[in-house]
Each structure stands twice: as C-alpha cells, then as structure tokens.
Scaffold this motif. Structure first.
Motif, mmCIF file in Angstrom:
data_model
loop_
_atom_site.group_PDB
_atom_site.id
_atom_site.type_symbol
_atom_site.label_atom_id
_atom_site.label_comp_id
_atom_site.label_asym_id
_atom_site.label_seq_id
_atom_site.Cartn_x
_atom_site.Cartn_y
_atom_site.Cartn_z
ATOM 1 N N GLY A 756 0.789 -1.230 0.000
ATOM 2 C CA GLY A 756 0.000 0.000 0.000
ATOM 3 C C GLY A 756 0.815 1.271 0.000
ATOM 4 N N CYS A 759 -0.722 3.826 -2.244
ATOM 5 C CA CYS A 759 -1.977 4.365 -1.710
ATOM 6 C C CYS A 759 -1.706 5.444 -0.669
ATOM 7 N N CYS A 772 -5.357 8.226 3.298
ATOM 8 C CA CYS A 772 -5.555 7.065 2.426
ATOM 9 C C CYS A 772 -4.948 5.829 3.076
ATOM 10 N N TRP A 774 -4.622 1.341 2.545
ATOM 11 C CA TRP A 774 -4.769 0.210 1.608
ATOM 12 C C TRP A 774 -5.404 -0.969 2.338
ATOM 13 N N CYS A 787 -7.779 0.931 -2.344
ATOM 14 C CA CYS A 787 -7.240 2.141 -1.703
ATOM 15 C C CYS A 787 -8.401 3.049 -1.348
#
Length: 816
Positions: A756, A759, A772, A774, A787
């Motif tokens: 992630g 993300c 944000c 993941w 995401c």
C-alpha cells in the motif's frame, strides 16, 4: 349686538371655555373592537418575570398579572347581561393566546393573535415611548388607584401628549371593607371609625402615608416626585384665535401673490423657483417654449422654468446655453429627432458633432454624433457653474442641417432626479440600452455610466442579455466593441456592477445582485488599436511586404519605386480595407430587473452567556441628509478612510454579499484604493487574504472584492486601484464555502504490490488534505486490494486550525 355676540361666540369661545377632551369609547370592549393593543404591569414581586423582562424575553403566561384570576372569572360568565357579556368577550380575547392557562373558556377564541404586552414597574422609562405613539391604538390597564398616580407622571412631557383616565370603572370591580360586628350597646369601634372618616383624619393619614411610603410604581423607580414641566410650557396655543390669525395671514399672502403676478409673471415664477423650490416639471408640462437656432445665430439662451423644445435649422455652429436655476439641479435631454453624419472609422466625429460643456455628469468636451433618435441623457449642473452648454458644430459639407431636442428641467426636490453620475437612467423593469449611434459606428473617448433605478422596492437582481432581432436590429451584432480581441480589457470595455469587464464578447446572460444597478462604458481615445509594424527599414519590395506581417493583416505595405533609375523607392503602409467596414464596434444590450418583494428578517439569539456588546442604534429620517442608499451596508462620507471586512484580522466570514459605499460631501473626481499598511494599526497582519486556494482564472467567481469600474480581486490586491466610476463603492462577495474541497491526485494506485505504499502516497501528495489506507483482499492472489481515502483530514481541519483567511483591510483616498 348681533356682530358682537357672533364674534364672542366664534372667536373667543375657546378662550372663555377651556378645551375639553372626551374619550371616543365608553367600555373597555369598545377598545377591543377598535383593534387596540393592551399593556399590563407584570407582578413586581416575582423575580422570574423581572428577569424575563430585563432580558427582553416575552412573558408567555397571562398569570403574570395580578388580575388574571378575575379575567378567567369574567370569561366564564354565563348570564345574559349585555355589559358583562362584553367583558366576557374581552376576557376571552386576552386569554386566547395562551391555551394552557385557559381551558374552560370558549375554544373558538383560542390561538388568536395576542392583543396584550407587558410592562414592569422597575423599568419606568419604557412606558412613555411605547404609549406616546398617537398613531397607534394603545391602552394601559392597571388598578384605578394606580392610574391616578401614573397619569401625572406620563403627562409631565414637552411633546403635548395628554394621557386620560378611562371611563369604564366597572371592569373587574372589587370592594374592600372591614367588618365590624354589632354589640348590644353602643359600638365604640364603629363610633371611632365614623369620627375618623368625618373629621378628615383618615384622609390626612392617606396623604401622609402616600408621601412617606409611596407605592412602588413607575414614578417611584423613575425618582419622580412632582411635575418638572411647567404649566405654561404645556399650553396648547392651537386655539381658534391663532387659527383665525393664520387664515388672515394666508389670505394676505395670497393677495400679495396675486398682486405680484399681475405686476410681473416671469419675476414671480423665478421667485417661486429660486426661493421656495416649488417646482415640478409635470405641473408645467406642455407649457414650455420653443426655441430655434437659425442661420447667423451662434447662441440660444434656454431658461429652466419649464420644458423647452430646441430645434436647429442651419449649417453654422450654434450653442444652446442652459441657464442654471437655484431650484433646478438637473436637466433631461431627449433626442426627439437627431440624425447627423456618423463618426469615422477611428471613432472621431469629424463632420458633425454635439459637444457638452460644464456638466458634473461627463467631462468637458464629451462629443457624440450620428443617429441618436430615441436616446436620452441627464446632465447635472456643476456647483461652480452658472450654466450648462451643448454646442452643435456641423461640417460645411454636411447634408444634414436640422434636429429636434426636448429639455426637461428637474427640481432638486423632485422624485424624478437621478444620481449625478448617471448619463442615462432607466426606471422600468425591462429596457434596451444602446451605445450612441448604434448600429452604425462606435465612438471613442466615451466614459459614462448607465443606471437602472426602479421605483418602489427597487428589485432584487438584474439580468443583462444581448439584444435579439425582435428588439429592432435584426442585421446587427449586439456586442462588438473591439476591433482585435485582447487578453485584458483595458481599452474598450463594458462593466456591469458586480461583474468583470467585457470587451471581446458578451455572455448570453449576466445576472447581478449588486446595487445600484449600473453599467460602466469605457471607450478609449483610439478606436482602432494600432498593431506594431516590423522593425528596421525597407529597402526593396520584399522587405516592405515583410513590414506588414507582424500586424496580423491589419496593414498592407507596398513598395513604390522612384521613376529615376538608381534612386530607390518608398514603402507605404495603409489599413487593410477588409477591417474598415462601417458599422463595426457597436454595443447593444437589454436588461431585465426582477422586482420580487424584499423581506428583512432578523433574529437576536444569545449563544455565549458571558459575552456582552453595546450597539448604538440611530434612526435616520427618510428626508434626512444622513440617509444613504438602501444597497449600502456600510457608508463613509470622509475623503479618507479604512474599510475592513467583518472580524478582520481574525477570520474572514462566509456567506456574505454586501456593498460598501463612499459618499464624501464634496463629491470627488476619483478614488484610490490601497491595502492597509503598518501605520494603519495592523502591523503583523496581511492586508488582503480572502481565499485559501488562489483562483487559476481571471474570473474570481467564489470569493472576491470588486471596486466599481475594476475587475474582481481574489488572489491579491494591487499596490493601488484608481477608479473614476461613480458611485464610489466596493462590492464584497464571500461564498458559503470557506475551505475548498480537496482534490484527488491524478495518479491511480492500481494494484499495490508494496504493502500500500502508492496508496499512502496519494494522501501525502494531497498536502495532508486526504487520509488514504490500503485494504488487501484476503481472497485475492497477488496483493490485490482497495485504496480508500477519507475526503478530509480531521486534524487538518480542526476548528482551532487557521488556514490564513483573515479578510481584507483597504484604505481609500478621494481626490476632490
């Protein structure tokens, strides 16, 4: 004898017999039928009612008054006695506004508009201002013995207002007595009571105790013990003797006026106009004189005693001199028939021209020509000028030698007068505004203002749209005021109050809520904008042709060789004839003003119990010179001052649309706006910070500040902004969204194979505006997932966080 008696009866009756005032009602329910408003004193011993009254909160229960139980008893009356039925109807009306406390009375009277309000003895200075409005029907109810003490307090005024005691003594009548039991022999207590009453001792005791222990009514809390206004000061001199003397004086004045009219009619009219200002164009409409400028006549004098028809029938220059009258401030000039030679391609009126001098509306030398039939202009007299002139200068070769104008003087006190900066003024909800000589040729050196001032409430907004063929010009472009489009409108432009300058094209509709409704027209001195030619010198035909290339086709250059060999030639450049077409650069707009009703709602609420404020409320009479236009939320009358947004420099507020006006006493020619500096008391604050994210376009459509005649400013304010456009005003528009919504970056994380990281990078690239995370799919193979980003970072937009929008601080300087 008959004449003496008649004179004694008619003239001196009021002197011999004092004027007696009689009430126009007999019983209390008669006042209810007259839709009167009743005031009652709240119970002075209850602290709850005192606290409510002190805070300005209304008392909702009728049981706040001492005689509320008597009111309920009267409302429950079931007999058929006419007067008691009237009392019942009055009691039901009092209790109708409080259904909770009135359960047994007639349900037909419930939920009516409340006809009573409250007073409190401890606030004595509230009663006189509320009861002295003679135009309203107001009644105060209290105990009879209290009324006798309150009336002298109310009548102690210089306004001539007289308060009277009512005649209905039987309303809620209650008897108080002391029971003395009988005895077999002579009753000693009864004898002593009779002796006290007959001898006057009891009466003397009453007066003594009323002096040393007065009732705690309005006079007591106002520290009022005896009248402060003398009897002579309150005498009413509106007697018949004074009235008769007034009639005699009016008759003498009328005789004098008639005599003066017979001696000299013109002199009397001038005295009425100059001395008393009694003038109205509508009173003398149709009685104006006709003046004509003929051959060999260079000047025609026009007075302002009434409308005049001005005609011209000559081929020589002629000037019309409008004489200034002390009672007349303005004239309206209607072009009944006016069609002369139009301006040339450069916008100059070379052949025929009409030139205006000595007016406060436009600069000296304002020139126009062409077809002006149906147009009108307003010209305001200068303060230091004795007359206003407009001269017609024809060309010797001009084929046109006649026109017809109507001059209508407008008195200073007339409701038809318009602001001095308005060259044209429209007072209808719909209309058509044309530039001079539309659709033939636009004229240069024009700077003027067109105003739309509606009667009545003035309208809520105005919509400007380009004209259509239905408006009478099917073959003409409704908006074409520049020859070659430019990036910035700094030569020829049209600006609506509250909107940006328009020069290249006009939208299908421009709406504005900013008042006053006006449109500023600016046509510069050079109608055709000269594009630069190529640099250097032309030595042959090819280099001469290259000279015209930088002009973009506006110029055509040709090489002309000399007839003698070896002598070279010359390069001559002329305007491209395809660009020089009569009818270019017209301006034609229509407006439509919305005249919906205007409602003003206000609400006072206490949010912080430990905050306090003091507000000075000053009423301004409609005819006062201190009155300002109704669109001005703030108004300044000095030549210099500082204008700040509300709560500057703490926080710029949202949802605000208002106008700041500057109206100096001397008028002024122009105004200069500058940002505030450290010397203005704000050393460590930015003078202009109104938006969180700078606008990427020149159209500031969300948060902006606009000077009349200048483009809206949102990102930054220049070192100075100079404006000649009147009225001097500053429009402020703060939209309802203080912090713009965050934008997602363009990158798409796609499949995330590194736990992630991409993300999280989206949130980092947003400047902290996004969070944000993941979320891996446990059933997927290869690290697939989703995401997810929250739209706002709660830490970023905490209430205590300041994003820098503190408002604006501008100072102005009016140059007289």
């Amino acid at each position: 004898m008959i004449l003496t008696a008649f004179y004694k009866t008619i003239i001196t009756a009021e002197v011999i017999l004092p004027y007696k005032r009689n009430p126009s009602w007999t019983h209390i329910y008669d006042l209810q039928d007259q839709e009167s408003l009743f005031f009652f004193p709240a119970n002075p011993d209850a602290s709850l009612f005192y606290d409510l009254y002190a805070k300005g909160s209304p008392i909702d229960t009728f049981f706040a008054f001492d005689f509320s139980e008597d009111t309920v008893t009267a409302a429950n009356y079931e007999g058929d006695f006419a007067r008691l039925l009237g009392y019942k109807r009055f009691a039901e009306a009092l209790l109708a506004s409080e259904p909770k406390s009135y359960k047994e009375a007639s349900s037909a009277c419930k939920n009516k508009t409340r006809i009573w309000r409250e007073f409190h003895y401890k606030w004595p200075f509230d009663i006189y201002p509320n009861l002295s409005r003679c135009a309203d029907k107001l009644v105060y109810l209290d105990k009879k013995e209290n009324i006798k003490d309150i009336i002298p307090f109310l009548n102690d005024n210089l306004d001539g207002t007289v308060f009277m005691e009512g005649t209905d003594d039987n309303l809620f009548l209650t008897w108080y007595s002391i029971q003395i039991y009988s005895t077999p022999r002579r009753n000693f207590v009864l004898d002593r009571v009779k002796f006290l009453m007959v001898s006057g001792i009891y009466k003397w005791w009453e007066k003594w105790f009323s002096r040393i222990r007065p009732k705690k009514l309005f006079p007591y809390y106002a520290n009022w013990t005896r009248p402060k206004v003398g009897t002579l000061e309150k005498l009413d001199f509106t007697s018949r003797v004074v009235t008769t003397l007034k009639i005699w004086g009016i008759c003498c004045g009328l005789c004098a006026v008639v005599g003066m009219v017979e001696i000299s009619y013109e002199q009397v009219v001038h005295l009425l106009l100059a001395g008393m200002g009694l003038f109205s164009p509508k009173l003398v409409q149709g009685h104006g004189e006709s003046l004509k400028c003929e051959n060999g006549q260079s000047r025609v004098i026009v007075d302002t005693h009434g409308p005049s028809m001005l005609s011209y029938d000559s081929w020589t220059p002629c000037a019309f001199q409008i004489e200034k009258n002390p009672a007349v401030c303005q004239i309206r000039l209607d072009f009944m028939s006016f069609k002369t030679s139009s301006a040339n391609t450069f916008g100059y009126c070379e052949e025929d021209r009409l030139v205006i001098f000595n007016s406060a509306t436009v600069r000296d030398g304002f020139t126009t020509c062409g077809d002006l039939t149906g147009q009108h202009i307003y010209l305001t007299f200068c303060e230091d000028c004795s007359n206003t002139d407009f001269a017609f200068i024809p060309s010797p070769t001009s084929p046109i030698g006649s026109f017809l104008l109507r001059v209508t003087p407008i008195a200073c006190s007339s409701p038809e007068i318009v602001p001095s900066h308005c060259l044209q003024h429209f007072n209808d909800t719909r209309g058509v505004v044309r530039s001079f000589d539309y659709p033939t040729q636009q004229q240069n050196s024009h700077q003027y203002t067109v105003c739309v001032g509606l009667k009545g409430d003035g309208g809520n907004n105005i919509l400007w749209t380009p004209c259509s063929p239905e408006d009478g010009f099917p073959d003409s472009s409704p908006f074409n005021i520049v020859t070659i489009p430019r990036q910035t409108c700094d030569t020829d432009w049209v600006a609506i109050n509250g909107d940006q300058r328009r020069c290249d094209k006009f939208p299908m509709g421009v709406g504005s809520i900013w008042k006053p409704f006006l449109i500023n027209v600016n046509f510069n001195q050079e109608e055709i904008w000269p594009l630069p030619l190529g640099g250097g010198y032309a030595s042959d035909a090819s280099s001469c042709t290259a000279m015209a290339e930088p002009s973009g086709g506006l110029f055509i250059c040709d090489w002309f060789s000399e007839p003698s060999p070896g002598t070279g030639g010359s390069c001559q450049c002329d305007l491209n004839p395809t660009y020089i077409v009569p009818g270019v650069d017209p301006m034609f707009l229509t407006f439509d003003a919305d005249r919906d009703t205007i409602d003003l709602n206000y609400r006072l609420s206490v949010i912080f119990p430990y905050r306090s404020f003091r507000i000075l409320l000053t009423p301004i009479h409609c005819s006062s010179s201190e009155s300002v236009p109704n669109h001005c939320l703030q108004s300044f009358n000095g030549t210099r001052g500082i204008v700040r947004s509300f709560d500057y420099p703490i926080r710029r507020q949202t949802g605000q649309e208002y106008t700041v006006c500057v109206e100096p006493e001397g008028g002024g020619k122009q105004i200069v706006w500058r940002p505030c500096g450290p010397r203005d008391g704000f050393q460590s604050n930015s003078p202009f910070s109104i938006t969180s994210v700078p606008s990427q376009t020149c159209e500031c459509d969300k948060v902006w500040v606009g000077v009349n005649g200048d483009a809206p400013r949102c990102d930054k304010f220049p070192e100075y902004v100079r404006s000649i456009w009147k009225p001097f005003l500053l429009n402020v528009n703060f939209n309802e969204e203080e912090i713009p919504p965050p934008e997602f970056p363009e990158e798409n994380p796609g499949d995330d194979n590194d736990e992630g990281a991409s993300c999280v990078a989206i949130g980092e690239n947003s400047g902290g505006r996004l969070i944000c995370e993941w979320y891996s799919d446990p059933n997927a193979v290869g690290g697939s997932g989703t995401c997810m980003c929250a739209p706002t970072n709660p830490w970023m937009f905490a209430p205590s966080q300041d994003v820098g929008n503190i408002g604006f601080c501008l100072k102005y300087d009016v140059q007289i």
